[in-house]
Design a protein around this motif. Sequence first.
Motif, PDB file in Angstrom:
ATOM      1  N   PHE A   1     -20.770   7.155  -2.700  1.00  0.00           N
ATOM      2  CA  PHE A   1     -20.416   8.564  -2.793  1.00  0.00           C
ATOM      3  C   PHE A   1     -20.777   9.191  -1.457  1.00  0.00           C
ATOM      4  O   PHE A   1     -21.750   8.786  -0.816  1.00  0.00           O
ATOM      5  CB  PHE A   1     -21.172   9.256  -3.927  1.00  0.00           C
TER       6      PHE A   1
ATOM      7  N   ASN B   1     -17.865  15.158  -4.126  1.00  0.00           N
ATOM      8  CA  ASN B   1     -18.155  14.005  -3.283  1.00  0.00           C
ATOM      9  C   ASN B   1     -16.945  13.097  -3.167  1.00  0.00           C
ATOM     10  O   ASN B   1     -16.290  12.800  -4.169  1.00  0.00           O
ATOM     11  CB  ASN B   1     -19.322  13.193  -3.863  1.00  0.00           C
TER      12      ASN B   1
ATOM     13  N   TRP C   1     -15.628   9.433  -2.915  1.00  0.00           N
ATOM     14  CA  TRP C   1     -16.224   8.276  -3.566  1.00  0.00           C
ATOM     15  C   TRP C   1     -15.252   7.102  -3.512  1.00  0.00           C
ATOM     16  O   TRP C   1     -14.052   7.270  -3.288  1.00  0.00           O
ATOM     17  CB  TRP C   1     -16.583   8.582  -5.027  1.00  0.00           C
TER      18      TRP C   1
END
Length: 323
Positions: free
Chosen positions: A125, A249, A251
Amino acid sequence: MLNRRDLFVLGAAAGIALSPVAYAQSSFPDRPIRIVVPYASGSGTDNTARHFSQRVAMATGWTVIVDNKPGGNAFIGINDVLRSPADGYTLLYTGGSTHGVNSALFKKLPYDPLRDFVPVAPALFSPMVLLASPSLNVKTAAELVDLIRKNPGKYSAATGSPFQQLAVNLLRQQGKLDFQDVQYKGSGQSMTDLLGGHVDFTMVDGAAAMPQVHGGKLKALAVTSKRRVAAFPSTPTMAEAGLPDIQLNGWAGLFAKTGTPEPVLGKIREVFNAYFQSAEYKQFLDANAGFYEDLSPAQMMDFIRSEIARAQSTFQRAGIEPQ
């Protein structure tokens, strides 16, 4: 007695393969495992895949090959995996664009991110980083937001990927801000124009931000992770900066084709998760503006569903129609 994770770490540290006896429960794998990366060689996704695949191969004696299949909004690589047998010998390494944002940008995808693939393991992440053009002379995120609010419609945000579009639209909606969008084909060009003062700010993934921030050319104003990250220790989170608490985030994770036998999935998960949870991998992520979260396959599926829903609602509110 050492458990398998201890053996893995010892094997990786020594740079040697573990004894085949440790994996004698079945014959898998008896040939190379191919990890398809639907992006170009040298991309952040590609670099990470090559790092962990090499370490896993060193520790287990498996042959793991990274195969780049870029192009077509990642559809080329994804279709390559879908055409392959569901036997665990072809895996997909991808993330937030293909298994999140694309569902909001396309009326009909040539794949179903929830039905066609099963999660093997999350790999990384990475927060988005808020950056402003040096020409604005702002030192904090609050100063940038105040500038935008006092001059509605004047300033522009650069986006070089669908995920960047998602980030800046969340900032616009949650911050009730009025600014223009300038779209680029990639984050590299958007960063060049940001440095040149042709656009005013952007939100880009941590790995892409690092060279300019650490080189002193740009200042990281805020990160979108829940906590600060090691690569930007002095940079506040969005909440700490007094901005809307945007937690977003980038990822990426490993996926297998739906229908892959569960014993095979279990073995792949065990081996890759052992490295993803190692101290060596944490050091790699810290150095590349990333972090790891241990999600089960079920948790990963719930996470992907929430990513798709957020992207769809965000772009719908922004008036961005799927193609």
